[in-house]
Design a protein around this motif. Structure first.
Motif, mmCIF file in Angstrom:
data_model
loop_
_atom_site.group_PDB
_atom_site.id
_atom_site.type_symbol
_atom_site.label_atom_id
_atom_site.label_comp_id
_atom_site.label_asym_id
_atom_site.label_seq_id
_atom_site.Cartn_x
_atom_site.Cartn_y
_atom_site.Cartn_z
ATOM 1 N N ALA A 183 0.828 -1.203 0.000
ATOM 2 C CA ALA A 183 0.000 0.000 0.000
ATOM 3 C C ALA A 183 0.867 1.259 0.000
ATOM 4 O O ALA A 183 0.605 2.214 -0.746
ATOM 5 N N ALA A 184 1.929 1.264 0.820
ATOM 6 C CA ALA A 184 2.839 2.412 0.853
ATOM 7 C C ALA A 184 3.561 2.579 -0.475
ATOM 8 O O ALA A 184 3.798 3.706 -0.933
ATOM 9 N N ARG A 185 3.874 1.464 -1.103
ATOM 10 C CA ARG A 185 4.561 1.522 -2.408
ATOM 11 C C ARG A 185 3.659 2.156 -3.467
ATOM 12 O O ARG A 185 4.105 2.989 -4.261
ATOM 13 N N VAL A 186 2.390 1.780 -3.470
ATOM 14 C CA VAL A 186 1.449 2.368 -4.428
ATOM 15 C C VAL A 186 1.236 3.846 -4.118
ATOM 16 O O VAL A 186 1.231 4.689 -5.019
ATOM 17 N N TRP A 187 1.068 4.174 -2.832
ATOM 18 C CA TRP A 187 0.812 5.558 -2.429
ATOM 19 C C TRP A 187 1.962 6.476 -2.827
ATOM 20 O O TRP A 187 1.732 7.583 -3.332
ATOM 21 N N GLU A 188 3.187 6.042 -2.627
ATOM 22 C CA GLU A 188 4.334 6.847 -3.029
ATOM 23 C C GLU A 188 4.492 6.875 -4.542
ATOM 24 O O GLU A 188 4.883 7.889 -5.124
ATOM 25 N N GLY A 189 4.165 5.763 -5.189
ATOM 26 C CA GLY A 189 4.287 5.715 -6.641
ATOM 27 C C GLY A 189 3.331 6.629 -7.366
ATOM 28 O O GLY A 189 3.593 7.049 -8.505
ATOM 29 N N LEU A 190 2.200 6.974 -6.733
ATOM 30 C CA LEU A 190 1.236 7.865 -7.374
ATOM 31 C C LEU A 190 1.817 9.252 -7.627
ATOM 32 O O LEU A 190 1.372 9.960 -8.531
ATOM 33 N N LEU A 191 2.822 9.645 -6.833
ATOM 34 C CA LEU A 191 3.429 10.968 -7.006
ATOM 35 C C LEU A 191 4.212 11.084 -8.311
ATOM 36 O O LEU A 191 4.610 12.181 -8.689
ATOM 37 N N LYS A 192 4.450 9.967 -8.988
ATOM 38 C CA LYS A 192 5.154 10.020 -10.266
ATOM 39 C C LYS A 192 4.264 10.525 -11.387
ATOM 40 O O LYS A 192 4.763 10.967 -12.425
ATOM 41 N N THR A 193 2.960 10.450 -11.197
ATOM 42 C CA THR A 193 2.034 10.891 -12.247
ATOM 43 C C THR A 193 1.053 11.953 -11.762
ATOM 44 O O THR A 193 0.208 12.405 -12.549
ATOM 45 N N MET A 194 1.123 12.361 -10.503
ATOM 46 C CA MET A 194 0.225 13.401 -9.991
ATOM 47 C C MET A 194 0.882 14.083 -8.800
ATOM 48 O O MET A 194 1.780 13.519 -8.167
ATOM 49 N N ASP A 195 0.459 15.314 -8.501
ATOM 50 C CA ASP A 195 1.023 16.020 -7.358
ATOM 51 C C ASP A 195 0.320 15.579 -6.074
ATOM 52 O O ASP A 195 -0.644 14.813 -6.094
ATOM 53 N N SER A 196 0.821 16.070 -4.946
ATOM 54 C CA SER A 196 0.302 15.631 -3.650
ATOM 55 C C SER A 196 -1.149 16.045 -3.441
ATOM 56 O O SER A 196 -1.920 15.333 -2.790
ATOM 57 N N GLU A 197 -1.548 17.186 -4.007
ATOM 58 C CA GLU A 197 -2.932 17.632 -3.861
ATOM 59 C C GLU A 197 -3.892 16.713 -4.606
ATOM 60 O O GLU A 197 -4.957 16.352 -4.087
ATOM 61 N N ALA A 198 -3.525 16.329 -5.812
ATOM 62 C CA ALA A 198 -4.361 15.409 -6.574
ATOM 63 C C ALA A 198 -4.414 14.044 -5.897
ATOM 64 O O ALA A 198 -5.462 13.386 -5.882
ATOM 65 N N ARG A 199 -3.291 13.613 -5.333
ATOM 66 C CA ARG A 199 -3.276 12.334 -4.626
ATOM 67 C C ARG A 199 -4.172 12.375 -3.395
ATOM 68 O O ARG A 199 -4.873 11.408 -3.091
ATOM 69 N N ALA A 200 -4.157 13.511 -2.672
ATOM 70 C CA ALA A 200 -4.991 13.642 -1.478
ATOM 71 C C ALA A 200 -6.474 13.567 -1.828
ATOM 72 O O ALA A 200 -7.279 13.056 -1.032
#
Length: 316
Positions: free
Chosen positions: A83-100
């Motif tokens: 889960a942590a790996r996916v959560w951190e990997g999302l930052l490669k295609t979106m910024d932290s606001e979009a991830r939130a």
């Protein structure tokens, strides 16, 4: 002896990194995925989808799952590392606001939140860039709309929570929001009320936040039928609590301006569904009366006993 630049051999010349590869093709038969209902569990399912290369026919919490006729069912236990790996990997295609926003959509408890989040993540991975402003896509618009609704509900909860003091010096408040906003308001109340013990209980979801002067924890109660806010009797509340409630109601009554009364606007900013937990909206134990220590003098109202200034002298 003059220095000469060192020339690297052709094999040592740095090469620009290639463009990040998108998500793998999902060629395996689709599956009905189930998980434990947590956000970490959903992230684990998203990792599994690409690991197995099997598209999700559905993603549902195990407790309420309904599998289809033609898709294979697959339950995934939550893996914190994945889960942590996916959560951190999302930052490669979106910024932290979009991830939130994805986390906020999960807390919205929308009926299609799991598949909505997956489709958004899959679209971002295949695009290889941020898609938060791609409003031509229906999923992007839906994500944005749900995130805005969550923000409004969070703001209202931060404004409308009313605490009651118990005999053991605990400040208790009951809420019933439309969305699961407790994780979003925890930081606000921890910072604002850091000098007192408090408990905010969500009566709809049967869990709460408890702050013990050092940290804020999630707590759950074993009782099958949790008590309502009105069930907190005098044996539980501090003996001065009725006085505090009366003073709070009196304050709102005195700052009210009857001539500017606008119920339609009032209900827009403070919806009726919040009123049952607001002290100022409860039945008055003492009838409101305007201030009586006023007396009319020459068409003006002044407080009794207040010294009047002499009229200004006219210039000659």
């Amino acid at each position: 002896m003059p220095l000469r630049p060192v020339r690297r051999p052709p094999s040592a010349v740095s090469v620009a990194p290639a463009r990040r590869a998108g998500a793998p093709e999902l060629t395996a038969p689709p599956r009905d995925y189930t998980y434990d209902g947590t956000f970490e569990g959903l992230l684990t399912v998203i990792f599994t989808v690409y690991d197995w290369r099997a598209a999700p026919n559905s993603i549902q919490p195990e407790a309420t799952a309904q599998t289809g006729l033609f898709a294979q069912s697959a339950h995934r236990e939550t893996d914190e590392a994945l889960a942590a790996r996916v959560w951190e990997g999302l930052l490669k295609t979106m910024d932290s606001e979009a991830r939130a926003r994805l986390y906020h959509v999960f807390l919205s408890e929308d009926a299609e939140r799991e598949m909505l989040i997956f489709r958004y993540v899959d679209l971002a991975l295949r695009a290889g860039r941020d898609i938060s402003e791609n409003y031509a896509n229906a999923d992007v618009r839906r994500i944005q709309r749900l995130a805005q609704q969550m923000f409004r509900e969070k703001h209202r909860m931060e404004a409308f929570v009313r605490f009651e003091k118990t005999t053991d010096e605990l400040f208790h408040a009951t809420i019933e929001p439309d969305f699961d906003v407790l994780p979003l308001i925890a930081a606000h109340f921890t910072k604002r009320y850091a000098d007192q013990r408090w408990l905010i209980y969500d009566s709809r979801r049967h869990y709460g936040l408890y702050y013990d002067l050092t940290r804020t924890d999630v707590v759950r109660f074993e009782a099958d039928k949790p008590q309502k806010a009105s069930d907190l009797s005098a044996t539980v509340l501090d003996e001065r609590e009725p006085l505090f409630k009366l003073l709070w109601q009196s304050y709102f009554d005195h700052v009210n301006i009857p001539e500017r009364k606008n119920l339609k606007l009032h209900r827009r900013h403070m919806p009726l569904r919040y009123w049952k937990y607001l002290s100022e909206k409860q039945p008055r134990e003492m009838r409101f009366e305007p201030i009586k220590n006023k007396q009319a003098i020459a068409g003006k109202e002044v407080l009794a006993g207040q010294k009047q200034l002499p009229p200004p002298k006219q210039a000659l």
